[in-house]
Design a protein around this motif. Structure first.
Motif, PDB file in Angstrom:
ATOM      1  N   LEU A 275      48.826  44.721  36.115  1.00 58.10           N
ATOM      2  CA  LEU A 275      50.068  44.584  36.886  1.00 58.10           C
ATOM      3  C   LEU A 275      49.996  45.400  38.178  1.00 58.10           C
ATOM      4  O   LEU A 275      50.469  44.951  39.221  1.00 58.10           O
ATOM      5  N   ILE A 276      49.381  46.562  38.117  1.00 58.96           N
ATOM      6  CA  ILE A 276      49.236  47.389  39.315  1.00 58.96           C
ATOM      7  C   ILE A 276      48.374  46.660  40.344  1.00 58.96           C
ATOM      8  O   ILE A 276      48.731  46.579  41.524  1.00 58.96           O
ATOM      9  N   ILE A 277      47.256  46.106  39.890  1.00 56.98           N
ATOM     10  CA  ILE A 277      46.364  45.371  40.797  1.00 56.98           C
ATOM     11  C   ILE A 277      47.069  44.159  41.385  1.00 56.98           C
ATOM     12  O   ILE A 277      46.984  43.902  42.589  1.00 56.98           O
ATOM     13  N   LEU A 278      47.784  43.420  40.547  1.00 55.88           N
ATOM     14  CA  LEU A 278      48.517  42.242  41.013  1.00 55.88           C
ATOM     15  C   LEU A 278      49.553  42.629  42.061  1.00 55.88           C
ATOM     16  O   LEU A 278      49.681  41.967  43.097  1.00 55.88           O
ATOM     17  N   ASN A 279      50.277  43.707  41.822  1.00 54.63           N
ATOM     18  CA  ASN A 279      51.293  44.146  42.780  1.00 54.63           C
ATOM     19  C   ASN A 279      50.678  44.646  44.081  1.00 54.63           C
ATOM     20  O   ASN A 279      51.247  44.447  45.149  1.00 54.63           O
ATOM     21  N   ILE A 280      49.529  45.270  44.005  1.00 54.88           N
ATOM     22  CA  ILE A 280      48.836  45.689  45.223  1.00 54.88           C
ATOM     23  C   ILE A 280      48.422  44.468  46.034  1.00 54.88           C
ATOM     24  O   ILE A 280      48.599  44.423  47.257  1.00 54.88           O
ATOM     25  N   ILE A 281      47.889  43.457  45.352  1.00 54.28           N
ATOM     26  CA  ILE A 281      47.492  42.211  46.031  1.00 54.28           C
ATOM     27  C   ILE A 281      48.712  41.554  46.676  1.00 54.28           C
ATOM     28  O   ILE A 281      48.666  41.138  47.838  1.00 54.28           O
ATOM     29  N   PHE A 282      49.812  41.456  45.923  1.00 56.01           N
ATOM     30  CA  PHE A 282      51.036  40.874  46.478  1.00 56.01           C
ATOM     31  C   PHE A 282      51.544  41.689  47.661  1.00 56.01           C
ATOM     32  O   PHE A 282      51.936  41.129  48.681  1.00 56.01           O
ATOM     33  N   CYS A 283      51.547  43.002  47.538  1.00 60.48           N
ATOM     34  CA  CYS A 283      52.043  43.862  48.604  1.00 60.48           C
ATOM     35  C   CYS A 283      51.240  43.648  49.889  1.00 60.48           C
ATOM     36  O   CYS A 283      51.821  43.443  50.963  1.00 60.48           O
TER      37      CYS A 283
ATOM     38  N   ALA B 170      59.852  41.946  50.049  1.00 59.08           N
ATOM     39  CA  ALA B 170      58.989  41.612  48.915  1.00 59.08           C
ATOM     40  C   ALA B 170      57.806  42.571  48.837  1.00 59.08           C
ATOM     41  O   ALA B 170      57.432  43.026  47.750  1.00 59.08           O
ATOM     42  N   ALA B 171      57.213  42.913  49.985  1.00 54.06           N
ATOM     43  CA  ALA B 171      56.081  43.838  50.012  1.00 54.06           C
ATOM     44  C   ALA B 171      56.492  45.214  49.507  1.00 54.06           C
ATOM     45  O   ALA B 171      55.772  45.840  48.713  1.00 54.06           O
ATOM     46  N   ILE B 172      57.639  45.686  49.948  1.00 50.46           N
ATOM     47  CA  ILE B 172      58.132  46.992  49.504  1.00 50.46           C
ATOM     48  C   ILE B 172      58.388  46.980  48.001  1.00 50.46           C
ATOM     49  O   ILE B 172      58.012  47.917  47.285  1.00 50.46           O
ATOM     50  N   SER B 173      59.005  45.906  47.516  1.00 47.22           N
ATOM     51  CA  SER B 173      59.279  45.794  46.080  1.00 47.22           C
ATOM     52  C   SER B 173      57.988  45.829  45.270  1.00 47.22           C
ATOM     53  O   SER B 173      57.905  46.515  44.245  1.00 47.22           O
ATOM     54  N   CYS B 174      56.982  45.103  45.717  1.00 47.86           N
ATOM     55  CA  CYS B 174      55.707  45.071  44.998  1.00 47.86           C
ATOM     56  C   CYS B 174      54.965  46.394  45.141  1.00 47.86           C
ATOM     57  O   CYS B 174      54.314  46.852  44.192  1.00 47.86           O
ATOM     58  N   GLY B 175      55.046  47.012  46.304  1.00 49.29           N
ATOM     59  CA  GLY B 175      54.417  48.312  46.495  1.00 49.29           C
ATOM     60  C   GLY B 175      55.025  49.370  45.590  1.00 49.29           C
ATOM     61  O   GLY B 175      54.306  50.174  44.984  1.00 49.29           O
TER      62      GLY B 175
ATOM     63  N   ILE C 219      58.007  38.401  37.866  1.00 43.85           N
ATOM     64  CA  ILE C 219      57.057  39.114  37.004  1.00 43.85           C
ATOM     65  C   ILE C 219      57.475  40.577  36.884  1.00 43.85           C
ATOM     66  O   ILE C 219      57.529  41.137  35.782  1.00 43.85           O
ATOM     67  N   ASN C 220      57.784  41.192  38.013  1.00 49.64           N
ATOM     68  CA  ASN C 220      58.206  42.599  37.986  1.00 49.64           C
ATOM     69  C   ASN C 220      59.525  42.785  37.258  1.00 49.64           C
ATOM     70  O   ASN C 220      59.729  43.794  36.580  1.00 49.64           O
ATOM     71  N   TYR C 221      60.421  41.821  37.402  1.00 45.49           N
ATOM     72  CA  TYR C 221      61.686  41.913  36.674  1.00 45.49           C
ATOM     73  C   TYR C 221      61.440  41.881  35.170  1.00 45.49           C
ATOM     74  O   TYR C 221      61.997  42.688  34.428  1.00 45.49           O
TER      75      TYR C 221
END
Length: 126
Positions: A3-11, A37-42, A116-118
């Protein structure tokens, strides 16, 4: 860890999308959309989850996606009237339905990332 990797990619992706929208006519709207969206994923990559913010943003993105779907020269027209002409034939959106359809799918991608984050923040497993 995934999930961390996915969120970094999204960010990183959403930051890039915000950057390429800087020269658009509606830059304020789209840079704001992609930056939020970037801030949320970051923040999610850093282990900070904000489920109510995700729900608010998802609702906004989906309402806007519905508007783009039914708008004149929107996604519905791209499907029916223009018979799903290629959206990637050039990076320049020379026709209005190309830009609106790309924006529609961008909103769905953002909503999916935040969903996904929710689910993770709410403890819901799928």
């Amino acid at each position: 860890m995934p999930l961390i990797i996915l969120n970094i990619i999204f960010c990183i992706s959403f930051l890039g999308f915000a950057y390429v929208n800087l020269n658009d006519n509606d830059a304020f709207l789209w840079v704001s959309i992609y930056l939020s969206a970037a801030i949320s994923c970051g923040l999610a990559a850093a282990g900070k989850f904000y489920p109510f913010a995700y729900l608010f943003l998802i609702a906004f993105y989906l309402v806007y996606a519905i508007i783009l779907f039914f708008a004149k020269d929107g996604v519905r027209d791209w499907i029916t009237k223009y018979r799903r002409e290629s959206l990637v034939q050039s990076m320049q959106a020379t026709k209005p339905y190309i830009e609106q359809t790309r924006e529609f799918f961008g909103l769905l991608i953002i909503a999916g990332a935040l969903l996904i984050n929710y689910f993770v923040s709410a403890g819901i497993t799928v």
